[in-house]
Design an enzyme around this catalytic site. Structure first.
Site, PDB file in Angstrom:
ATOM      1  N   SER A   1       0.825  -1.209   0.000  1.00 31.14           N
ATOM      2  CA  SER A   1       0.000   0.000   0.000  1.00 31.14           C
ATOM      3  C   SER A   1       0.860   1.261   0.000  1.00 31.14           C
ATOM      4  CB  SER A   1      -0.905   0.014   1.232  1.00 31.14           C
ATOM      5  OG  SER A   1      -0.113   0.241   2.380  1.00 31.14           O
TER       6      SER A   1
ATOM      7  N   ASP B   1      -1.342  -0.851  -3.718  1.00 29.69           N
ATOM      8  CA  ASP B   1      -2.682  -0.728  -3.124  1.00 29.69           C
ATOM      9  C   ASP B   1      -2.962   0.671  -2.561  1.00 29.69           C
ATOM     10  OD1 ASP B   1      -5.073  -2.039  -2.479  1.00 29.69           O
ATOM     11  OD2 ASP B   1      -4.417  -2.393  -0.419  1.00 29.69           O
ATOM     12  N   HIS B   2      -4.222   1.086  -2.665  1.00 23.75           N
ATOM     13  CA  HIS B   2      -4.679   2.366  -2.077  1.00 23.75           C
ATOM     14  C   HIS B   2      -3.769   3.529  -2.446  1.00 23.75           C
ATOM     15  CE1 HIS B   2      -8.159   1.197   0.236  1.00 23.75           C
ATOM     16  NE2 HIS B   2      -7.520   0.139   0.691  1.00 23.75           N
TER      17      HIS B   2
ATOM     18  N   HIS C   1     -12.011  -1.200   7.270  1.00 23.56           N
ATOM     19  CA  HIS C   1     -10.580  -1.475   7.401  1.00 23.56           C
ATOM     20  C   HIS C   1     -10.135  -1.600   8.863  1.00 23.56           C
ATOM     21  CE1 HIS C   1     -10.252   0.218   3.216  1.00 23.56           C
ATOM     22  NE2 HIS C   1      -9.384  -0.772   3.130  1.00 23.56           N
TER      23      HIS C   1
ATOM     24  N   ASN D   1      -9.281  -8.594  -0.111  1.00 24.72           N
ATOM     25  CA  ASN D   1      -8.087  -7.970   0.479  1.00 24.72           C
ATOM     26  C   ASN D   1      -8.017  -8.189   1.987  1.00 24.72           C
ATOM     27  OD1 ASN D   1      -7.834  -6.901  -2.067  1.00 24.72           O
ATOM     28  ND2 ASN D   1      -7.839  -4.770  -1.418  1.00 24.72           N
TER      29      ASN D   1
HETATM   30  O1  G3H Z   1      -6.516  -2.895   0.952  1.00 28.25           O
HETATM   31  C1  G3H Z   1      -6.302  -3.609   1.934  1.00 28.25           C
HETATM   32  C2  G3H Z   1      -7.347  -4.152   2.716  1.00 28.25           C
HETATM   33  O2  G3H Z   1      -8.538  -3.580   2.457  1.00 28.25           O
HETATM   34  C3  G3H Z   1      -7.067  -4.816   4.010  1.00 28.25           C
HETATM   35  O3  G3H Z   1      -7.966  -4.457   5.031  1.00 28.25           O
HETATM   36  O4  G3H Z   1      -6.452  -4.696   6.961  1.00 28.25           O
HETATM   37  O5  G3H Z   1      -8.873  -4.514   7.280  1.00 28.25           O
HETATM   38  O6  G3H Z   1      -7.921  -6.576   6.275  1.00 28.25           O
HETATM   39  P1  G3H Z   1      -7.801  -5.114   6.477  1.00 28.25           P
HETATM   40 ZN    ZN Z   2      -8.295  -1.536   1.514  1.00 30.77          ZN
END
Ligand code: G3H
Ligand code: ZN
Length: 280
Positions: free
Chosen positions: A49, A83-84, A177, A227
Site C-alpha cells: 500500500s 494498493d490504495h 478497514h 483484500n
Molecule cells: O486494501 C487492503 C485491505 O482492504 C485490508 O484491510 O487490513 O482490514 O484486512 P484489512
Molecule cells: Zn483496503
C-alpha cells in the site's frame, strides 16, 4: 512465478472462487504470504500500500524489488499489486517497479471528481500495461476509525465503471478497514445487486473483520478479489509478543521474526482455503 494480477483475478472469477490479496509491509511478510499460498496450493496477490511505501521512507523500489524477487521464486502464481494509491506520482511508478496492477484510490472525492481523476489514471495505467482497480463508496476505517460504512450504489457503480474504464471495482458493502474483531456483517443483497449491475470483478476491502462464513457467502455472491491485511499483522505481532515473553533476553531478531513469519503464513493458508472453498 510472477503473474499478472488480472490473470489471477480472471481465473478466480472463472472458477467461482476468491483471489486472496494480502498486504505486505516487509520482506518477511512477502515470504510469509507466498509460503502460505504454496502450502494451500493457490495463486495469491501480494499488495503493497501507499502507507507501506511511506513507512519505507516514501521509496517504492526497495520493498517492490524484495516482493518481486520472492514472487519470482514461488512455485505458485503470484501477482504484485500497488494498493490504495492516492498519489499520482506513486501510481505512475507502479509498472516500472514490476507491478501488474494498482488500485487508484480517489474514493474520498465527490463522485464527479472521483470519475475524472480515476479515468485519467486508468488511461495512464493501461498505457503502461497495468490492470487498474479503483473504489466507489469509501470503505470505512482506513485511518483506524470504525466509521459506519457508506454503501456503494449499484447504478452509480455501473456508470462509474463505464465512465472510467477500470478493470475492477472495490465496493462498500459492510466491511471496514483495520478491524481486529471478526464480526462484520456484509450486505449480501447489495452484493448481488452490484454483481448484476457491474461488468468487472468486484473487490472486498477490510476483509480481516469478516468471519469465514460471511467471506464464503461474499465470494458466492460475486466478490472476487478479497483484500486481507490486519489479520496477518495480528498473527505476526502476536507471535513476536509471545516469543519475547518466552525469552525476555532475546536479541537476535531472527528468533522472533521466524515464528512471526510462520504464524502469518498459516493465517494466509487458512484464509486461502476459505476463499477457494477448500474448507467449509
Ligand atoms: O486494501 C487492503 C485491505 O482492504 C485490508 O484491510 O487490513 O482490514 O484486512 P484489512
Ligand atoms: Zn483496503
Amino acid at each position: 512465478m510472477l503473474t499478472p494480477t488480472g490473470e489471477i483475478v480472471a481465473e478466480a472469477r472463472r472458477l467461482g472462487v476468491g483471489a486472496g490479496a494480502f498486504n505486505v509491509i516487509t520482506v518477511e511478510h512477502a515470504e510469509a504470504v507466498v509460503s502460505g499460498a504454496e502450502a494451500a496450493g493457490c495463486a495469491v496477490i501480494l499488495q503493497i500500500s501507499e502507507n507501506a511505501v511511506r513507512f519505507h521512507h516514501g521509496r517504492l523500489a526497495p520493498i517492490a524489488a524484495a516482493a518481486r524477487a520472492v514472487a519470482e521464486l514461488s512455485t505458485v502464481a503470484v501477482g504484485l499489486h500497488l494498493d490504495h494509491v492516492e498519489s499520482d506520482e506513486l501510481f505512475d511508478q507502479a509498472a516500472a517497479n514490476g507491478f501488474g496492477s494498482a488500485m487508484y484510490d480517489a474514493s474520498k472525492l465527490e463522485y464527479a471528481d472521483n470519475v475524472a481523476a480515476t479515468a485519467c489514471a486508468v488511461a495512464r495505467g493501461h498505457a503502461a500495461g497495468l490492470w487498474v482497480e479503483s473504489e466507489l463508496g469509501e470503505v470505512g476505517g482506513k485511518d483506524g476509525a470504525h466509521k459506519p460504512g457508506v454503501r456503494t450504489n449499484p447504478a452509480e457503480a455501473a456508470a462509474f465503471v463505464q465512465a472510467t474504464g477500470v478493470d475492477a471495482l472495490a465496493v462498500a458493502v459492510g466491511s471496514s478497514h483495520a478491524m481486529t474483531n471478526r464480526d462484520a456483517r456484509l450486505d449480501h443483497e447489495l452484493i448481488e445487486l452490484l454483481h448484476d449491475a457491474v461488468s468487472v470483478p468486484l473487490v472486498l476491502h477490510g476483509s480481516s473483520g469478516v468471519p469465514d462464513d460471511e467471506l464464503r457467502a461474499a465470494v458466492r455472491g460475486g466478490l472476487v478479489k478479497i483484500n486481507i491485511g490486519t489479520a496477518l499483522n495480528i498473527a505476526f505481532t502476536g507471535a513476536i509478543r509471545a516469543a519475547i515473553a518466552r525469552d525476555v533476553t532475546v536479541v537476535d531478531p531472527r528468533k522472533y521474526l521466524r515464528t512471526a513469519r510462520h504464524d502469518m503464513a498459516e493465517t494466509v493458508t487458512k484464509a486461502l482455503r476459505v476463499l477457494t472453498g477448500a474448507t467449509s
